[in-house]
Design a protein around this motif. Structure first.
Motif, PDB file in Angstrom:
ATOM      1  N   PRO A 197       0.414 -24.430 142.562  1.00 41.21           N
ATOM      2  CA  PRO A 197       1.824 -24.674 143.585  1.00 41.21           C
ATOM      3  C   PRO A 197       0.489 -25.234 144.561  1.00 41.21           C
ATOM      4  N   GLY A 198       0.823 -26.421 145.206  1.00 44.21           N
ATOM      5  CA  GLY A 198       0.037 -26.641 146.219  1.00 44.21           C
ATOM      6  C   GLY A 198      -0.527 -27.458 146.293  1.00 44.21           C
ATOM      7  N   THR A 199      -1.108 -28.003 144.458  1.00 48.50           N
ATOM      8  CA  THR A 199      -2.142 -28.913 144.478  1.00 48.50           C
ATOM      9  C   THR A 199      -2.106 -30.022 143.539  1.00 48.50           C
ATOM     10  N   ASP A 200      -2.119 -31.068 143.755  1.00 48.32           N
ATOM     11  CA  ASP A 200      -1.927 -32.561 143.056  1.00 48.32           C
ATOM     12  C   ASP A 200      -1.879 -32.307 141.708  1.00 48.32           C
ATOM     13  N   LYS A 201      -3.422 -32.391 141.849  1.00 45.68           N
ATOM     14  CA  LYS A 201      -4.469 -32.291 140.679  1.00 45.68           C
ATOM     15  C   LYS A 201      -4.108 -31.016 139.558  1.00 45.68           C
ATOM     16  N   PRO A 202      -4.039 -31.270 138.242  1.00 40.06           N
ATOM     17  CA  PRO A 202      -4.701 -29.405 137.547  1.00 40.06           C
ATOM     18  C   PRO A 202      -5.746 -28.778 137.637  1.00 40.06           C
ATOM     19  N   LEU A 203      -5.936 -27.741 138.019  1.00 37.33           N
ATOM     20  CA  LEU A 203      -6.874 -26.967 137.912  1.00 37.33           C
ATOM     21  C   LEU A 203      -8.020 -26.735 136.872  1.00 37.33           C
ATOM     22  N   SER A 204      -9.252 -27.148 136.525  1.00 40.08           N
ATOM     23  CA  SER A 204      -9.848 -26.652 135.406  1.00 40.08           C
ATOM     24  C   SER A 204     -10.404 -25.903 135.818  1.00 40.08           C
ATOM     25  N   LEU A 205     -10.184 -24.472 134.519  1.00 39.98           N
ATOM     26  CA  LEU A 205     -11.088 -23.729 134.384  1.00 39.98           C
ATOM     27  C   LEU A 205     -11.543 -23.540 132.700  1.00 39.98           C
ATOM     28  N   SER A 206     -12.764 -23.638 133.165  1.00 41.83           N
ATOM     29  CA  SER A 206     -13.660 -23.452 131.578  1.00 41.83           C
ATOM     30  C   SER A 206     -14.243 -21.220 131.773  1.00 41.83           C
ATOM     31  N   LEU A 207     -13.650 -21.534 130.071  1.00 38.56           N
ATOM     32  CA  LEU A 207     -13.685 -19.960 129.557  1.00 38.56           C
ATOM     33  C   LEU A 207     -14.669 -20.043 128.578  1.00 38.56           C
ATOM     34  N   GLU A 208     -15.200 -18.581 128.614  1.00 36.64           N
ATOM     35  CA  GLU A 208     -16.418 -18.077 128.248  1.00 36.64           C
ATOM     36  C   GLU A 208     -15.230 -17.058 127.361  1.00 36.64           C
ATOM     37  N   ILE A 209     -15.517 -16.648 126.390  1.00 36.15           N
ATOM     38  CA  ILE A 209     -15.116 -15.260 125.299  1.00 36.15           C
ATOM     39  C   ILE A 209     -16.540 -14.271 124.626  1.00 36.15           C
ATOM     40  N   SER A 210     -16.347 -13.124 124.665  1.00 39.72           N
ATOM     41  CA  SER A 210     -17.464 -12.403 124.035  1.00 39.72           C
ATOM     42  C   SER A 210     -16.944 -11.041 123.747  1.00 39.72           C
ATOM     43  N   ASP A 211     -17.120 -10.163 123.192  1.00 41.99           N
ATOM     44  CA  ASP A 211     -17.463  -9.321 122.545  1.00 41.99           C
ATOM     45  C   ASP A 211     -17.328  -8.265 123.549  1.00 41.99           C
ATOM     46  N   TYR A 212     -16.920  -7.620 123.605  1.00 39.53           N
ATOM     47  CA  TYR A 212     -16.579  -6.198 125.120  1.00 39.53           C
ATOM     48  C   TYR A 212     -18.179  -5.095 123.632  1.00 39.53           C
ATOM     49  N   GLY A 213     -19.209  -4.953 124.025  1.00 39.82           N
ATOM     50  CA  GLY A 213     -20.168  -4.382 123.786  1.00 39.82           C
ATOM     51  C   GLY A 213     -19.890  -2.742 123.661  1.00 39.82           C
ATOM     52  N   GLU A 214     -19.466  -2.641 124.952  1.00 39.03           N
ATOM     53  CA  GLU A 214     -18.772  -1.357 125.878  1.00 39.03           C
ATOM     54  C   GLU A 214     -17.899  -0.506 124.910  1.00 39.03           C
ATOM     55  N   CYS A 215     -16.548  -1.381 123.991  1.00 39.07           N
ATOM     56  CA  CYS A 215     -15.662  -0.851 123.021  1.00 39.07           C
ATOM     57  C   CYS A 215     -15.294  -1.314 122.211  1.00 39.07           C
ATOM     58  N   PRO A 216     -15.218  -1.254 121.152  1.00 34.52           N
ATOM     59  CA  PRO A 216     -14.723  -2.326 119.089  1.00 34.52           C
ATOM     60  C   PRO A 216     -13.798  -2.416 119.618  1.00 34.52           C
ATOM     61  N   ASP A 217     -13.603  -3.769 119.591  1.00 28.34           N
ATOM     62  CA  ASP A 217     -12.288  -4.212 119.006  1.00 28.34           C
ATOM     63  C   ASP A 217     -11.588  -4.766 120.439  1.00 28.34           C
ATOM     64  N   VAL A 218     -13.107  -4.693 121.373  1.00 31.32           N
ATOM     65  CA  VAL A 218     -12.298  -6.045 122.666  1.00 31.32           C
ATOM     66  C   VAL A 218     -12.641  -6.705 122.366  1.00 31.32           C
ATOM     67  N   LEU A 219     -11.917  -8.457 123.259  1.00 33.98           N
ATOM     68  CA  LEU A 219     -13.050  -9.091 123.969  1.00 33.98           C
ATOM     69  C   LEU A 219     -12.891  -9.111 124.912  1.00 33.98           C
ATOM     70  N   LEU A 220     -14.433  -9.208 126.014  1.00 33.11           N
ATOM     71  CA  LEU A 220     -14.300  -9.964 127.346  1.00 33.11           C
ATOM     72  C   LEU A 220     -14.551 -11.473 127.782  1.00 33.11           C
ATOM     73  N   ALA A 221     -12.989 -11.904 128.433  1.00 40.69           N
ATOM     74  CA  ALA A 221     -12.831 -13.750 128.702  1.00 40.69           C
ATOM     75  C   ALA A 221     -13.587 -13.721 130.084  1.00 40.69           C
ATOM     76  N   TYR A 222     -14.061 -14.269 130.355  1.00 41.09           N
ATOM     77  CA  TYR A 222     -14.570 -14.776 131.935  1.00 41.09           C
ATOM     78  C   TYR A 222     -13.742 -15.979 132.327  1.00 41.09           C
ATOM     79  N   GLY A 223     -13.446 -16.421 133.372  1.00 42.34           N
ATOM     80  CA  GLY A 223     -12.967 -17.782 133.718  1.00 42.34           C
ATOM     81  C   GLY A 223     -14.511 -18.601 134.858  1.00 42.34           C
ATOM     82  N   THR A 224     -14.936 -19.196 134.429  1.00 41.08           N
ATOM     83  CA  THR A 224     -15.912 -19.577 135.712  1.00 41.08           C
ATOM     84  C   THR A 224     -14.784 -20.009 137.126  1.00 41.08           C
ATOM     85  N   PRO A 225     -16.612 -19.686 138.103  1.00 41.64           N
ATOM     86  CA  PRO A 225     -16.171 -19.581 139.355  1.00 41.64           C
ATOM     87  C   PRO A 225     -14.958 -20.558 140.272  1.00 41.64           C
TER      88      PRO A 225
END
Length: 267
Positions: free
Chosen positions: A224-252
């Protein structure tokens, strides 16, 4: 000899159905496939009819009989191996809570960085506020990102939804190949089959799989409030502290995104 029509790959990923589809795709009879792979056609007949699995040497020869890319070879290997197990989502949530991940999520919120913990079936376990603003209506999709992608909310929210949905299906196919016998994986697939667009996309992308991390291209989100779609780069990795879990980050987020998010918080 006239070959029968290739089986449609419209169900859960399956080793034997995939072999038959690939054979037809390459215009090969079972006899020529067996000859090319270096074993008897009667053995291949029994393999398909009885739905048994070959040993490592025969598997490798079969895979080499088809022109597969590295992702397709991996997918066939996943289906050749026993289906994997996966703890219930609530058990994984409790493990993450015990690890104190909420503090980490809150810190990333202050930097307008999306962060979410998921299981391999893309059930959302914990996500920060930035993530939940990006996926409105997630609760109505059983807190599952795959289901959300085929919801009306996602179709309204994701720019170029058609291409994003096809990309999501290729990730889903790889995931279901690994967890194909898991009851909740089968339930997820059946729920997706009831959505309007999913069946046609699934059936029109046979043997197309994606394992890539990070994503090769950003996802574009309408806010909402923007005319142009926002671009979001995602990085997905295994979460080493907990098996069977993935952690996804969106760039700032960019400055324009910061303004929109801050407006959402205060407005």
């Amino acid at each position: 000899m006239k070959m029968r029509k290739a089986p449609a790959l419209d169900g859960m990923p399956d080793f034997h159905d995939s072999l038959e589809w690939l054979r037809h795709r390459h215009h090969l009879s079972r006899e020529s496939t067996a000859q090319q792979a270096g074993f008897s056609s009667s053995y291949l007949h029994r393999l398909i009819r009885n739905r048994t699995y070959p040993g490592p040497r025969v598997f490798t020869k079969l895979v080499d009989s088809f022109d597969l890319d590295s992702s397709q070879r991996r997918h066939l290997h996943d289906m050749w191996q026993p289906s994997l197990e996966l703890p219930p989502a609530e058990e994984l949530r409790q493990r993450l809570t015990g690890l104190g991940i909420q503090t980490h999520l809150d810190q990333l919120d202050t930097r307008y960085t999306l962060a979410v913990y998921l299981d391999p079936l893309r059930t959302v376990l914990h996500g920060n506020q930035t993530f939940h603003r990006m996926v409105p209506g997630l609760a109505e999709a059983d807190n599952n990102y795959f289901q959300w992608m085929f919801s009306p909310a996602a179709r309204d929210h994701i720019h170029d939804w058609d291409n994003e949905a096809r990309y999501t299906v290729t990730i889903l196919r790889a995931t279901l190949g690994r967890y194909r016998d898991l009851p909740r994986a089968r339930t997820l697939f059946q729920r997706l089959r009831t959505t309007p667009e999913f069946p046609s996309i699934w059936e029109s992308t046979p043997m197309q799989v994606t394992y890539d991390r990070p994503r090769p291209t950003p996802i574009h989100v309408r806010t909402p409030g923007t005319d142009k779609p926002l671009s979001l780069s995602l990085e997905i990795s295994d979460y080493g502290e907990c098996p069977d879990v993935l952690l996804a980050y969106g760039t700032p987020a960019l400055a324009a995104e910061n303004t929109t998010l801050e407006h959402d918080r205060t407005g």
